[in-house]
Design a protein around this motif. Structure first.
Motif, PDB file in Angstrom:
ATOM      1  N   TYR A   7      12.518  55.188   1.819  1.00  0.00           N
ATOM      2  CA  TYR A   7      13.607  56.569   1.710  1.00  0.00           C
ATOM      3  C   TYR A   7      12.514  56.883   0.387  1.00  0.00           C
ATOM      4  CZ  TYR A   7      16.804  55.402  -1.148  1.00  0.00           C
ATOM      5  OH  TYR A   7      17.306  54.299  -2.406  1.00  0.00           O
ATOM      6  N   THR A   8      12.663  58.208   0.423  1.00  0.00           N
ATOM      7  CA  THR A   8      11.843  58.851  -0.932  1.00  0.00           C
ATOM      8  C   THR A   8      12.891  60.462  -0.937  1.00  0.00           C
ATOM      9  OG1 THR A   8      10.439  59.424  -2.616  1.00  0.00           O
ATOM     10  CG2 THR A   8       9.999  59.490   0.445  1.00  0.00           C
ATOM     11  N   VAL A   9      12.268  60.711  -2.700  1.00  0.00           N
ATOM     12  CA  VAL A   9      14.190  61.820  -2.593  1.00  0.00           C
ATOM     13  C   VAL A   9      12.243  62.989  -3.367  1.00  0.00           C
ATOM     14  CG1 VAL A   9      15.416  63.756  -3.943  1.00  0.00           C
ATOM     15  CG2 VAL A   9      15.828  61.052  -2.707  1.00  0.00           C
ATOM     16  N   ARG A  10      12.262  64.606  -2.539  1.00  0.00           N
ATOM     17  CA  ARG A  10      11.151  64.948  -3.036  1.00  0.00           C
ATOM     18  C   ARG A  10      11.608  66.897  -2.695  1.00  0.00           C
ATOM     19  NH1 ARG A  10       7.284  65.865   2.790  1.00  0.00           N
ATOM     20  NH2 ARG A  10       8.531  66.966   3.563  1.00  0.00           N
ATOM     21  N   VAL A  11      11.284  67.369  -3.561  1.00  0.00           N
ATOM     22  CA  VAL A  11      11.869  68.718  -3.712  1.00  0.00           C
ATOM     23  C   VAL A  11      10.542  69.315  -3.697  1.00  0.00           C
ATOM     24  CG1 VAL A  11      12.886  70.572  -5.360  1.00  0.00           C
ATOM     25  CG2 VAL A  11      12.561  67.797  -5.913  1.00  0.00           C
ATOM     26  N   VAL A  12      10.515  70.542  -2.873  1.00  0.00           N
ATOM     27  CA  VAL A  12       9.465  71.238  -2.078  1.00  0.00           C
ATOM     28  C   VAL A  12      10.689  72.525  -2.240  1.00  0.00           C
ATOM     29  CG1 VAL A  12       8.562  70.092  -0.503  1.00  0.00           C
ATOM     30  CG2 VAL A  12      10.252  71.569   0.176  1.00  0.00           C
ATOM     31  N   PRO A  13       9.623  73.522  -2.604  1.00  0.00           N
ATOM     32  CA  PRO A  13       9.523  75.281  -2.817  1.00  0.00           C
ATOM     33  C   PRO A  13      10.680  75.424  -1.685  1.00  0.00           C
ATOM     34  CG  PRO A  13       7.294  74.923  -3.813  1.00  0.00           C
ATOM     35  CD  PRO A  13       7.628  73.444  -2.883  1.00  0.00           C
ATOM     36  N   LYS A  14      11.443  76.837  -1.562  1.00  0.00           N
ATOM     37  CA  LYS A  14      12.218  77.680  -0.728  1.00  0.00           C
ATOM     38  C   LYS A  14      12.106  79.326  -0.882  1.00  0.00           C
ATOM     39  CE  LYS A  14      16.275  77.108  -0.507  1.00  0.00           C
ATOM     40  NZ  LYS A  14      18.224  76.469  -0.953  1.00  0.00           N
ATOM     41  N   HIS A  15      10.915  79.536   0.674  1.00  0.00           N
ATOM     42  CA  HIS A  15      11.422  81.651   0.426  1.00  0.00           C
ATOM     43  C   HIS A  15      11.378  81.792   1.638  1.00  0.00           C
ATOM     44  CE1 HIS A  15      10.466  84.764  -0.474  1.00  0.00           C
ATOM     45  NE2 HIS A  15      10.552  84.938  -1.635  1.00  0.00           N
ATOM     46  N   GLU A  16      11.946  82.438   2.437  1.00  0.00           N
ATOM     47  CA  GLU A  16      12.358  83.392   3.386  1.00  0.00           C
ATOM     48  C   GLU A  16      10.901  83.563   4.135  1.00  0.00           C
ATOM     49  OE1 GLU A  16      13.902  86.966   2.857  1.00  0.00           O
ATOM     50  OE2 GLU A  16      15.025  85.787   3.818  1.00  0.00           O
ATOM     51  N   MET A  17      10.483  83.720   2.773  1.00  0.00           N
ATOM     52  CA  MET A  17       8.697  84.123   3.365  1.00  0.00           C
ATOM     53  C   MET A  17       7.632  83.183   3.769  1.00  0.00           C
ATOM     54  SD  MET A  17       8.586  87.719   1.703  1.00  0.00           S
ATOM     55  CE  MET A  17       6.641  88.123   2.651  1.00  0.00           C
ATOM     56  N   LEU A  18       7.757  81.570   3.135  1.00  0.00           N
ATOM     57  CA  LEU A  18       7.459  80.777   3.812  1.00  0.00           C
ATOM     58  C   LEU A  18       7.815  80.719   4.623  1.00  0.00           C
ATOM     59  CD1 LEU A  18       8.376  78.502   0.841  1.00  0.00           C
ATOM     60  CD2 LEU A  18       6.254  79.170   1.225  1.00  0.00           C
ATOM     61  N   ALA A  19       6.258  80.016   5.487  1.00  0.00           N
ATOM     62  CA  ALA A  19       6.252  79.867   7.088  1.00  0.00           C
ATOM     63  C   ALA A  19       6.441  78.604   7.718  1.00  0.00           C
ATOM     64  CB  ALA A  19       4.324  80.022   7.539  1.00  0.00           C
ATOM     65  N   ASN A  20       5.526  78.174   5.942  1.00  0.00           N
ATOM     66  CA  ASN A  20       5.778  76.009   6.214  1.00  0.00           C
ATOM     67  C   ASN A  20       5.991  75.267   4.167  1.00  0.00           C
ATOM     68  OD1 ASN A  20       4.474  73.661   6.104  1.00  0.00           O
ATOM     69  ND2 ASN A  20       4.845  73.223   8.577  1.00  0.00           N
ATOM     70  N   ASP A  21       7.159  74.340   4.306  1.00  0.00           N
ATOM     71  CA  ASP A  21       7.558  73.961   3.292  1.00  0.00           C
ATOM     72  C   ASP A  21       5.933  73.451   2.569  1.00  0.00           C
ATOM     73  OD1 ASP A  21      10.393  74.142   3.925  1.00  0.00           O
ATOM     74  OD2 ASP A  21      10.283  72.123   4.249  1.00  0.00           O
ATOM     75  N   ALA A  22       4.719  72.789   3.583  1.00  0.00           N
ATOM     76  CA  ALA A  22       3.655  72.572   2.638  1.00  0.00           C
ATOM     77  C   ALA A  22       3.148  73.576   1.811  1.00  0.00           C
ATOM     78  CB  ALA A  22       3.040  71.715   3.197  1.00  0.00           C
ATOM     79  N   GLU A  23       3.620  75.321   2.626  1.00  0.00           N
ATOM     80  CA  GLU A  23       2.160  76.483   2.434  1.00  0.00           C
ATOM     81  C   GLU A  23       1.933  76.266   0.506  1.00  0.00           C
ATOM     82  OE1 GLU A  23       2.326  80.929   2.412  1.00  0.00           O
ATOM     83  OE2 GLU A  23       3.773  80.139   4.525  1.00  0.00           O
ATOM     84  N   LEU A  24       2.924  75.793  -0.080  1.00  0.00           N
ATOM     85  CA  LEU A  24       2.026  75.883  -1.055  1.00  0.00           C
ATOM     86  C   LEU A  24       1.200  74.957  -2.095  1.00  0.00           C
ATOM     87  CD1 LEU A  24       5.142  78.537  -2.465  1.00  0.00           C
ATOM     88  CD2 LEU A  24       2.266  79.257  -1.916  1.00  0.00           C
ATOM     89  N   GLY A  25       1.391  73.938  -1.346  1.00  0.00           N
ATOM     90  CA  GLY A  25       1.011  72.408  -1.672  1.00  0.00           C
ATOM     91  C   GLY A  25       1.562  72.136  -3.232  1.00  0.00           C
ATOM     92  N   LEU A  26       2.274  72.815  -3.555  1.00  0.00           N
ATOM     93  CA  LEU A  26       3.492  71.801  -3.917  1.00  0.00           C
ATOM     94  C   LEU A  26       4.824  71.172  -3.844  1.00  0.00           C
ATOM     95  CD1 LEU A  26       4.196  75.949  -5.831  1.00  0.00           C
ATOM     96  CD2 LEU A  26       1.855  74.275  -6.413  1.00  0.00           C
ATOM     97  N   VAL A  27       4.869  70.467  -4.378  1.00  0.00           N
ATOM     98  CA  VAL A  27       5.563  69.463  -4.038  1.00  0.00           C
ATOM     99  C   VAL A  27       5.909  68.142  -5.671  1.00  0.00           C
ATOM    100  CG1 VAL A  27       4.191  67.659  -3.122  1.00  0.00           C
ATOM    101  CG2 VAL A  27       6.363  67.178  -2.281  1.00  0.00           C
ATOM    102  N   ALA A  28       6.801  67.323  -5.458  1.00  0.00           N
ATOM    103  CA  ALA A  28       7.349  66.282  -6.662  1.00  0.00           C
ATOM    104  C   ALA A  28       7.854  65.553  -6.139  1.00  0.00           C
ATOM    105  CB  ALA A  28       8.402  67.454  -7.562  1.00  0.00           C
TER     106      ALA A  28
END
Length: 846
Positions: free
Chosen positions: A821-842
């Motif tokens: 397993y790993t833990v990650r953080v992604v942006p969250k917004h109701e207007m995002l079509a996909n978690d990866a949309e902005l290319g931001l992840v930690a």
């Protein structure tokens, strides 16, 4: 002497036949068999001489024949009945009208549209797909408006010289003689759009409209007096000219196309589109024009307008190779955008949307992804290939998470199914809809089905002879007698027809010429090959492949068993696909995005023999054809060609030919006929353009319409907010980090069904917990420590300050084995079509 201009005088119809004009001008005739039969009855010779063009046919037959038909009560009644049927077709609610909250209008942009050979505005698969997209939209009632360019010479006509060399010609088209109408202003003048070009020049284009059943297709034409002579040729030919010429075509398609839609809506009262679909990157500038319009009309900033535009835009990529993408010199694009073309738009921001690794290049695929919130490939395999090709746009995400989905192409069954098969279905099964017939029914006997397949093969043989005869008469003045014996309607027939870039491997079949010769001339189980295809005029290597194949086909013992047919187009395809028993496709995997020619063959009961690539990778089941095994990708090209060519020969010799020639006491190949039935029953619904378009509606158009509605409502309040949030995320996300992770419940080895509790402590920097999703990504581990078959579990916010925020959740262990397993953080917004949309992840650090 040469004429400086041409024009067409249309015929005047007798009053009793006035409704023939309606039937001829609506291109539904191109797939509606009863209407096509009506025109054939007017004059079969004329129908053939005019290339199956009703508009030209009505002038070809002359007034005397029309007067005869006007006095024929039966014929007049058929005209009226078919015109009434067309009126019903255009007015009745269809599948789309049963949907809730579906977009009111959808704009579909493509550089080419293959509707019918009577409207030659296509070169190959991309255009044929676009044409089938519009036809399926008409049949399903989807409110699409097509947008393209009117090419004065279309794509080139191909002739093969005595030496086997491809020769191109570009007949100039007169739009007045085509099934088109001009879009006119209230004062009767033709409606136009204008684009400002460098050097204080203005490019004008008038708007032609083709009517595809219920669907309008707008085509922009630059050959008008408002343009200076040089600019009249901007849309001279499809995929012609150099960099600047091509760029101006794509600016006209994208920017001019959006402006043409506005003119069309204003003049006709049609609703303005809420969803914009770019079929390949050629039309990517449509997004820039929409940004300019929103900036001017609603006072939006570039980022705000981009957010609104992206919400309602869909981008389809068709290429599996970087070389297939249009790329322009960045300074050339800057020069065209820096004037008054898109006033108020920050040119450097536009250039950034299309920039690739090479900073001097503007990439139209990158622009396509930048302006569209939803993107897709055209088969499942191509979706995977595209995710790998463009993964760099979404760094930090595994390739399977890249937000490019797939909708496998389909083909329009009423267009591509042989009339012979349609009539069989109508006669024995009570319907012309061959895609939904019960092909396993005893109502269709083996004898009947095999007889129709032979009829289609015989028709191809007749047409191949006629085309070959005309070629020899042109090149040599006389046709040799052997043409009358060329091909045989009772011999196993394999077809191959495609564009001819080198990667399509037209000449793979020639790898071992003596083995191919023995296959073709086998005295017990002979095989014949019918081949066609065009090479791009600038592709010398592709032309050499054609010449190599043609020269082999001219050898005396081969010419009766292998023929190359010149000028591959829709008219030829309608005989070629049904007439072949087997359809061959042999690109190196995975360089075939989809490969719809094999689909069209399958709709007619042909079996496929193909590399497991494109659509065949999804649908091959062992009964509908054969899969050519692919060599290991690490082999060099010569080794790969040898491996796959030999595999192809083996399959033809030991599987295909035996099944075709193994006959029962009635002389029927029962195993082969069983495969025909299976192919028709299982593939026809799946390969249909209706299936494809329904997927686009459900998976892409409807979500895009909802997103566009939210983003644009109340003077784009939500779009403005999303743009501001996106900017804040890009600025602040670098400050997000996962301090450490704790796991309870693994002190002793857990068993299946146990739960473990995961706690993660984060520094969110300037962000709030509402801005992000914190999740555990868990799954099986590879030997290299990579996670496979992952599942995601969201951790809940449990409070704390922003520098040490705690998130946790209980996770059930569903399976045994090594668990990572790993833990990650992604942006969250109701207007995002996909978690990866902005290319931001930690990610948590090990």
């Amino acid at each position: 002497m040469r004429a400086i201009r041409r024009f067409t005088v249309r015929t005047s119809l007798p009053e009793r036949l006035a409704r023939l004009e309606q039937l001829a001008s609506n291109l539904r005739w191109s797939w509606h068999e009863p209407t096509r039969e009506l025109f054939r009855e007017i004059s079969l010779d004329g129908w053939r001489a005019t290339g199956h063009d009703p508009v030209q046919l009505l002038g070809w037959v002359g007034t005397e024949r029309l007067r005869q038909l006007a006095d024929d009560e039966g014929f007049v009644s058929r005209v009226d009945a078919l015109a009434d049927d067309l009126d019903d077709y255009l007015s009745q609610a269809r599948w789309y009208q049963s949907l809730e909250d579906a977009p009111e209008a959808i704009a579909y942009f493509s550089p080419e549209f293959g509707i019918t050979s009577a409207l030659p505005q296509y070169s190959g698969g991309l255009g044929i797909l676009a044409g089938d997209h519009l036809k399926a939209a008409s049949d399903l009632g989807v409110p699409i408006v097509g947008v393209g360019l009117f090419y004065q010479a279309g794509y080139f006509k191909q002739a093969i010289s005595r030496e086997g060399w491809q020769q191109e010609s570009y007949p100039v088209l007169d739009p007045d003689g085509l099934p088109l109408t001009i879009l006119r202003n209230a004062d009767g003048t033709h409606a136009t759009v204008a684009l400002a070009l460098p050097g204080a020049r203005t490019l004008h284009a008038r708007i032609w409209q083709a009517t595809i059943g219920r669907v309008p297709l707008l085509l922009l034409d630059t050959n008008i007096h408002e343009n200076e002579l040089e600019l009249r040729g901007v849309a001279d030919r499809l995929y012609g000219g150099g960099g600047e010429h091509r760029l101006q075509q794509e600016l006209l398609l994208g920017i001019g196309g959006v402006r043409a839609l506005a003119v069309y809506s204003e003049l006709t009262g049609a609703p303005e589109p809420t969803v914009f679909h770019s079929n390949e990157g050629h039309a990517g500038f449509l997004g820039i024009e929409r940004i300019a319009q929103l900036s001017a009309s609603a006072g939006l900033t570039f980022d705000e307008a981009l957010a609104v535009v992206r919400a309602g835009t869909v981008f389809t990529t068709h290429t599996p190779v970087p070389a297939g993408i249009d790329r322009f010199d960045l300074d050339l694009v800057r020069r065209h955008l820096s004037g008054d073309l898109v006033p108020g738009v920050d040119v450097e921001r536009v250039l950034a949307l299309g920039r690739e690794d090479d900073p001097s290049i503007f990439n139209m695929a990158q622009l396509g992804f930048s302006i569209a919130q939803r993107a897709n490939g055209v088969s499942k395999l191509h979706g995977a290939v595209s995710r790998a090709m463009f993964q760099d746009r979404w760094p930090g995400f595994d390739v399977e998470e890249v937000p490019i989905t797939s909708v496998t192409n389909g083909v329009h069954a009423p267009t591509w199914t042989s009339p012979s098969l349609k009539h069989l279905a109508e006669r024995e099964l009570g319907t012309l809809d061959t895609a939904r017939c019960d092909w396993g029914s005893d109502a269709v006997s083996d004898e009947t089905l095999w007889s129709v397949r032979r009829e289609m093969r015989a028709h191809l043989v007749d047409e191949a002879r006629a085309r070959t005869r005309r070629k020899h008469e042109r090149n040599e003045g006389v046709a040799p007698s052997w043409i009358d014996r060329m091909l045989d309607p009772d011999v196993l027939t394999i077809g191959f027809a495609r564009r001819v870039p080198t990667y399509k491997r037209l000449t793979l079949m020639l790898h071992d010429r003596e083995r191919l010769r023995s296959i073709l001339t086998d005295p017990e189980r002979p095989v014949q090959l019918v081949i066609a295809g065009k090479s791009h005029p600038a592709d010398e290597a592709g032309k050499q492949l054609i010449q190599e194949l043609v020269r082999f086909s001219q050898e005396p013992d081969i010419r009766g068993r292998l023929v190359f047919l010149e000028n591959y187009d829709i008219a030829m395809a309608k005989s070629l696909y049904p007439g072949c028993d087997v359809w061959l496709n042999n690109p190196p995997r995975p360089l075939e995005a989809c490969g719809t020619s094999g689909m069209k063959a399958a709709l007619n009961g042909s079996l496929n023999l193909s590399i497991l690539d494109g659509w065949w990778e999804e649908y091959f089941d062992g009964q509908n054809g054969w899969a050519i095994p692919s060599a290991h990708e690490q082999m060099d090209a010569a080794e790969r060609d040898a491996f796959e060519a030999n595999a192809m020969y083996e399959i033809i010799e030991h599987q295909v030919a035996p099944r075709f020639y193994d006959r029962d006491e009635r002389g029927l190949p029962t195993a082969w006929i069983a495969s025909i039935r299976h192919t028709l029953a299982t593939l026809s619904p799946e390969l249909s353009a209706e299936r494809m378009l329904a997927e686009y509606v459900r998976e892409l158009y409807a979500p895009a319409a909802r997103a566009a509605s939210i983003a644009g409502a109340d003077t784009a309040e939500a779009g403005r907010g999303f743009a501001a949030w996106t900017g804040r995320m890009r600025q602040a996300f670098g400050g997000v980090s996962v301090h450490h992770v704790e796991v309870d419940g693994v002190d002793v080895p857990p068993i299946v069904g146990d739960q473990v509790r995961v706690r993660a402590f984060l520094d969110l920097g300037a962000l709030s917990p509402d801005d992000v999703t914190v999740e555990v990504v868990a799954g099986a581990m590879s030997e290299e420590g990579e996670l496979r078959h992952t599942r995601r579990f969201t951790l809940e916010d449990r409070g704390g300050d922003s520098a040490a925020r705690r998130f946790e959740a209980a996770i059930e262990l569903p399976i045994a084995g090594t668990f990572g397993y790993t833990v990650r953080v992604v942006p969250k917004h109701e207007m995002l079509a996909n978690d990866a949309e902005l290319g931001l992840v930690a990610y948590a650090k090990a």
